[in-house]
Design an enzyme around this catalytic site. Structure first.
Site, PDB file in Angstrom:
ATOM      1  N   HIS A  89       0.871   5.556   1.733  1.00  0.00           N
ATOM      2  CA  HIS A  89       0.198   5.855   2.391  1.00  0.00           C
ATOM      3  C   HIS A  89       0.660   7.507   2.304  1.00  0.00           C
ATOM      4  CE1 HIS A  89      -2.145   7.096   6.148  1.00  0.00           C
ATOM      5  NE2 HIS A  89      -1.025   7.117   6.636  1.00  0.00           N
ATOM      6  N   SER A 129       4.712   6.902   1.983  1.00  0.00           N
ATOM      7  CA  SER A 129       5.947   5.421   2.656  1.00  0.00           C
ATOM      8  C   SER A 129       4.862   3.972   1.605  1.00  0.00           C
ATOM      9  CB  SER A 129       5.490   5.347   3.857  1.00  0.00           C
ATOM     10  OG  SER A 129       5.574   5.873   4.922  1.00  0.00           O
ATOM     11  N   ASN A 148       0.833  -1.180  -0.001  1.00  0.00           N
ATOM     12  CA  ASN A 148      -0.108  -0.076  -0.263  1.00  0.00           C
ATOM     13  C   ASN A 148       0.892   1.808   0.469  1.00  0.00           C
ATOM     14  OD1 ASN A 148      -2.722   1.167   0.019  1.00  0.00           O
ATOM     15  ND2 ASN A 148      -1.349   2.051   2.663  1.00  0.00           N
ATOM     16  N   ASP A 205      -2.797   0.788   7.829  1.00  0.00           N
ATOM     17  CA  ASP A 205      -1.241   1.555   7.896  1.00  0.00           C
ATOM     18  C   ASP A 205      -0.484   1.523   8.678  1.00  0.00           C
ATOM     19  OD1 ASP A 205      -2.815   2.728   5.867  1.00  0.00           O
ATOM     20  OD2 ASP A 205      -3.664   4.518   7.353  1.00  0.00           O
TER      21      ASP A 205
HETATM   22  C1  GRF Z   1      -2.071   8.745  -2.739  1.00  0.00           C
HETATM   23  O1  GRF Z   1      -2.233  10.255  -2.254  1.00  0.00           O
HETATM   24  C2  GRF Z   1      -2.129   7.361  -1.377  1.00  0.00           C
HETATM   25  O2  GRF Z   1      -1.023   8.548  -1.395  1.00  0.00           O
HETATM   26  C3  GRF Z   1      -3.197   7.629  -1.169  1.00  0.00           C
HETATM   27  O3  GRF Z   1      -4.351   7.865  -2.093  1.00  0.00           O
HETATM   28  C4  GRF Z   1      -3.517   8.380  -3.166  1.00  0.00           C
HETATM   29  C5  GRF Z   1      -3.405   7.972  -4.608  1.00  0.00           C
HETATM   30  O4  GRF Z   1      -4.244   8.835  -5.199  1.00  0.00           O
HETATM   31  N1  GRF Z   1      -3.691   5.970  -0.406  1.00  0.00           N
HETATM   32  P1  GRF Z   1      -4.010   8.060  -7.307  1.00  0.00           P
HETATM   33  O5  GRF Z   1      -5.397   7.416  -7.528  1.00  0.00           O
HETATM   34  O6  GRF Z   1      -2.827   6.794  -7.358  1.00  0.00           O
HETATM   35  O7  GRF Z   1      -3.803   9.566  -7.866  1.00  0.00           O
END
Ligand code: GRF
Length: 217
Positions: free
Chosen positions: A110, A137, A108, A146
């Site tokens: 985050h 991260s 994932n 997370d």
């Molecule tokens: C990113 O900021 C990621 O960290 C979070 O959700 C957002 C996704 O953005 N988990 P995208 O859909 O990849 O543009």
């Protein structure tokens, strides 16, 4: 043979696109075999289709509970042949059964320097705290939200006058560097999951790898 990777999204899919574009370069150790969204409206579906990547939707609204949605998502992922699954802006909490099933092959991203700011509104929270740095991260997913071991972080300096939007834009730029990088490291065998911790080049990773981009700093 490149490692088959699936990306799971809920939204615009800019991280998915960065992971996919990086995989198009010659000699990439991984290949995106499927993009799966939990809703038809995810903008990333069109981005994936434009790159020629097979897509599917597991519509969360059609499932009575988390267990049945997770089972359908797991079946879709197994059917895709993916050996690595990258959650990228996927807005669901997965059951511990699902997480266990994909243990060690589920990532994932985050938008914070974990363990700081788990959950939502990370940019606003980092600004409100007066932090000097912020970032994103990439971590292995465990049952703790997370909370899984962090592989790599993108770090930037918060500037005077930053707003959640301005800092979010710079964090995204870093995300698009670190997520493909981690996929590369795993697919090439340099990063491995071993019984709940991370090995890097065969040795335990004591602290996350750090990407500090001058452009984004
Ligand atoms: C990113 O900021 C990621 O960290 C979070 O959700 C957002 C996704 O953005 N988990 P995208 O859909 O990849 O543009």
């Amino acid at each position: 043979m490149p490692m088959p990777v699936a990306v799971v999204i809920s939204g615009r899919g800019s991280n998915m696109e960065a992971i996919a574009r990086a995989s198009l370069s010659a000699g990439s150790p991984y290949k995106i075999v499927r993009v799966i969204a939990d809703r038809e409206t995810a903008g990333g579906l069109a981005r994936a289709a434009a790159l020629g990547i097979p897509t599917s939707v597991v519509p969360v609204k059609q499932f009575a509970d988390r267990a049945s949605f997770d089972a359908a998502l797991a079946a879709e992922l197994e059917g895709s042949g993916a050996k690595l699954v990258a959650l990228a802006g996927f807005m669901r909490i997965l059951s511990s059964e699902f997480v266990q099933r994909f243990e060690g092959r589920l990532l994932n991203i985050h938008p914070s320097l974990l363990p700081l700011y788990k959950g939502l509104d990370t940019h606003a929270r980092a600004l409100a705290a007066g932090d000097s740095h912020h970032g994103a991260s990439v971590h292995f997913v465990t049952a703790e939200l997370d909370g899984g071991p962090v592989i790599m972080q993108g770090r930037l300096r918060i500037r005077p006058g930053d707003t959640p939007d301005s800092v979010s834009a710079r964090v995204h730029t870093l995300e698009h560097i670190i997520y493909p990088h981690v996929c590369n490291l795993i697919a090439s065998g340099r990063v491995e999951w071993r019984a709940g911790s991370v090995l890097f080049d065969g040795a335990p990773l004591a602290a996350p790898l750090i990407e500090e981009s001058d452009a984004a700093a």
